[in-house]
Design a protein around this motif. Structure first.
Motif, short mmCIF file in Angstrom:
data_model
loop_
_atom_site.label_atom_id
_atom_site.label_comp_id
_atom_site.label_asym_id
_atom_site.label_seq_id
_atom_site.Cartn_x
_atom_site.Cartn_y
_atom_site.Cartn_z
N ILE A 40 4.64 -4.66 -3.87
CA ILE A 40 5.79 -4.33 -2.86
C ILE A 40 6.89 -4.08 -3.96
O ILE A 40 7.10 -4.88 -4.75
CB ILE A 40 5.67 -5.83 -2.19
CG1 ILE A 40 4.76 -5.95 -1.04
CG2 ILE A 40 7.10 -5.51 -1.62
CD1 ILE A 40 4.56 -7.03 -0.60
N ARG A 41 7.92 -3.02 -3.72
CA ARG A 41 8.90 -2.71 -4.43
C ARG A 41 9.98 -3.08 -3.44
O ARG A 41 11.21 -3.18 -4.24
CB ARG A 41 9.00 -1.10 -4.66
CG ARG A 41 7.84 -0.73 -5.53
CD ARG A 41 8.32 0.34 -6.50
NE ARG A 41 8.48 1.52 -5.43
CZ ARG A 41 7.60 2.47 -5.37
NH1 ARG A 41 6.51 2.39 -5.71
NH2 ARG A 41 7.99 3.32 -4.52
N ALA A 42 9.88 -3.25 -2.29
CA ALA A 42 11.20 -3.53 -1.53
C ALA A 42 11.45 -5.18 -1.42
O ALA A 42 10.65 -5.76 -1.78
CB ALA A 42 11.00 -3.19 0.04
N VAL A 97 0.82 -1.22 -0.13
CA VAL A 97 -0.07 -0.16 0.08
C VAL A 97 0.95 1.26 0.03
O VAL A 97 0.38 2.36 -0.51
CB VAL A 97 -0.89 -0.04 1.31
CG1 VAL A 97 -1.78 1.16 1.40
CG2 VAL A 97 -1.84 -1.34 1.02
N ARG A 98 2.11 1.22 0.62
CA ARG A 98 2.97 2.45 0.88
C ARG A 98 4.45 1.85 0.33
O ARG A 98 5.23 1.96 1.06
CB ARG A 98 2.85 2.94 2.27
CG ARG A 98 1.63 3.59 2.69
CD ARG A 98 1.30 4.79 2.09
NE ARG A 98 0.23 5.63 2.74
CZ ARG A 98 -0.52 6.48 2.32
NH1 ARG A 98 -0.30 6.56 0.90
NH2 ARG A 98 -1.22 7.20 3.10
N PRO A 99 4.54 1.41 -0.87
CA PRO A 99 5.75 0.87 -1.50
C PRO A 99 6.80 1.94 -1.13
O PRO A 99 8.18 1.53 -0.79
CB PRO A 99 5.61 0.40 -2.73
CG PRO A 99 4.40 1.31 -2.91
CD PRO A 99 3.46 1.39 -1.86
N GLU A 100 6.54 3.29 -1.13
CA GLU A 100 7.90 4.23 -1.10
C GLU A 100 8.40 4.34 0.28
O GLU A 100 9.56 4.78 0.52
CB GLU A 100 7.43 5.47 -1.46
CG GLU A 100 6.23 5.92 -0.87
CD GLU A 100 4.91 5.56 -0.85
OE1 GLU A 100 3.88 6.12 -0.21
OE2 GLU A 100 4.43 4.75 -1.74
N ARG A 101 7.62 3.92 1.23
CA ARG A 101 8.28 3.99 2.60
C ARG A 101 8.85 2.63 3.26
O ARG A 101 9.59 2.83 4.11
CB ARG A 101 6.96 4.19 3.71
CG ARG A 101 5.98 5.19 3.26
CD ARG A 101 5.15 5.85 4.30
NE ARG A 101 5.70 6.50 5.20
CZ ARG A 101 5.11 7.39 6.08
NH1 ARG A 101 3.58 7.46 5.98
NH2 ARG A 101 5.99 8.24 6.83
N ILE A 102 9.05 1.73 2.53
CA ILE A 102 9.72 0.62 2.89
C ILE A 102 11.04 0.50 2.04
O ILE A 102 10.87 0.22 0.91
CB ILE A 102 8.75 -0.64 2.60
CG1 ILE A 102 7.49 -0.50 3.26
CG2 ILE A 102 9.54 -1.82 3.61
CD1 ILE A 102 7.58 0.09 4.74
N ARG A 103 11.98 0.26 2.67
CA ARG A 103 13.35 -0.04 2.16
C ARG A 103 13.60 -1.51 2.02
O ARG A 103 13.79 -2.14 0.86
CB ARG A 103 14.62 0.56 2.65
CG ARG A 103 15.94 0.49 2.16
CD ARG A 103 17.03 0.89 2.91
NE ARG A 103 17.55 -0.15 3.99
CZ ARG A 103 18.52 -0.79 3.86
NH1 ARG A 103 19.26 -0.99 2.74
NH2 ARG A 103 18.83 -1.87 4.71
N ARG A 104 13.53 -2.29 3.10
CA ARG A 104 13.50 -3.60 3.21
C ARG A 104 12.44 -4.24 4.17
O ARG A 104 12.15 -3.60 5.03
CB ARG A 104 14.78 -4.34 3.56
CG ARG A 104 16.10 -4.05 2.26
CD ARG A 104 17.24 -4.50 2.83
NE ARG A 104 18.18 -4.52 1.37
CZ ARG A 104 18.24 -5.53 0.79
NH1 ARG A 104 17.63 -6.93 1.01
NH2 ARG A 104 19.08 -5.32 -0.45
N LEU A 105 12.03 -5.36 3.91
CA LEU A 105 10.94 -6.01 4.77
C LEU A 105 11.44 -7.43 5.24
O LEU A 105 11.85 -8.33 4.26
CB LEU A 105 9.66 -5.97 3.76
CG LEU A 105 8.38 -7.00 4.55
CD1 LEU A 105 8.18 -6.38 5.92
CD2 LEU A 105 7.28 -6.87 3.45
N VAL A 106 11.09 -7.87 6.42
CA VAL A 106 11.30 -9.27 6.78
C VAL A 106 10.16 -9.86 7.45
O VAL A 106 9.48 -8.96 8.40
CB VAL A 106 12.54 -9.38 7.85
CG1 VAL A 106 12.58 -10.64 8.40
CG2 VAL A 106 13.80 -8.93 7.44
#
Length: 305
Positions: free
Chosen positions: A236-238, A122-131
């Motif tokens: 998701i871009r991260a 929903v907010r792909p620009e806010r996430i650098r990496r996701l675990v």
């Protein structure tokens, strides 16, 4: 009892008519993205302490208690049920407060892992990496289930208001620790004793009550729509690291109606996702193997590609 190596500090932040309880470790650092840790269902932000202590780096870490868990409560009577999109909005406003426009590294466990996946689409620009630690989401539903689901939701609301869904209170904090160890046989006594004092609190009668609203036990009135979830995943871009435990908690919980293989199939919708496993661990892997979980998180967050 377990001794904290890196004590946290806590504060309350106004978010959507709630006083949100937030735990922090470390200090803001312009050189590294903030690290946000979000807990699962019937858990609390303090649950991350063991992983934080096992971490090699001293990063700025932000970990909230979700609404209706821990010390994040609504003024007045507690809600009689909770709606999943609220978690996404809460997280968005918390990030506005703490980090502004900065991108973050996000780690979520269980329900928090699923929230993290949705938020990252929903907010792909806010996430650098996701675990994502065992954030499987829910079993797929069908439209034919809607009438029964809505009726069940109404029936459970009635049951809640009759006082039939209250969480069990314990005579002593040791009883809470024993409950935690019964739920997770791998949990060590010293960690259980420490967690019990964050997972519950004494009431006016001197009993220890779990810090979770009974309304969280109410079934969601809305069906879980897999097609919508996959569309969010595709946004998701991260880079995403999905971490599962060697013990198949998904199969144990859903009894075959939703499998680990089906979850792995869902992950194919994420443009850049990889998977790994933690040995000798169950669903509460951040309690069972905090050093291994901390290593996986840090190695993935430090990877350049």
């Amino acid at each position: 009892m377990y001794q904290e190596q890196k004590p946290s500090r806590t504060e309350f932040v106004p978010v959507r008519h709630l006083s949100y309880h937030v735990r922090q470790w470390g200090q803001p650092d312009a050189a590294q993205p903030p690290l946000v840790l979000v807990h699962g269902w019937m858990d609390v932000s303090a649950s991350w302490q063991f992983v934080v202590d096992a971490s090699r780096n001293d990063r700025w870490i932000i970990a909230p208690d979700w609404r209706g868990f821990g010390h994040t409560r609504a003024p007045g009577p507690a809600p009689d049920n909770y709606w999943f999109p609220d978690y996404l909005a809460d997280l968005d406003l918390l990030l506005d407060h703490y980090v502004g426009e900065r991108a973050i590294d996000l780690v979520g466990h269980s329900m928090g892992g699923h929230i993290s996946m949705l938020y990252s689409g929903v907010r792909p620009e806010r996430i650098r990496r996701l675990v994502n630690l065992e954030g499987f989401g829910m079993a797929e539903t069908q439209p034919s289930q809607a009438p029964r689901r809505l009726a069940q939701w109404i029936d459970q609301l009635k049951s809640l208001h009759r006082g039939e869904m209250a969480l069990k209170a314990y005579d002593t904090v040791d009883g809470v620790a024993q409950r935690l160890m019964k739920t997770n046989p791998r949990l060590q006594q010293d960690k259980a004793d420490w967690l019990a004092r964050h997972w519950a609190a004494p009431n006016a009668q001197g009993q220890w009550e779990i810090l979770g609203d009974p309304g969280h036990k109410i079934i969601n009135a809305q069906l879980f729509k897999l097609d919508e979830t996959l569309e969010v995943y595709r946004c998701i871009r991260a880079p995403v690291l999905s971490v599962t435990a060697a013990e198949d908690s998904l199969g144990g919980w859903w009894k075959g109606s939703y499998t680990l293989a089906q979850f792995q199939e869902r992950l194919k919708a994420v443009p850049n996702a990889r998977s790994t496993e933690v040995l000798d661990a169950g669903h509460m892997m951040h309690h069972d193997q905090p050093r291994e979980v901390a290593r996986l998180i840090e190695d993935f967050l430090d990877t350049r590609n």
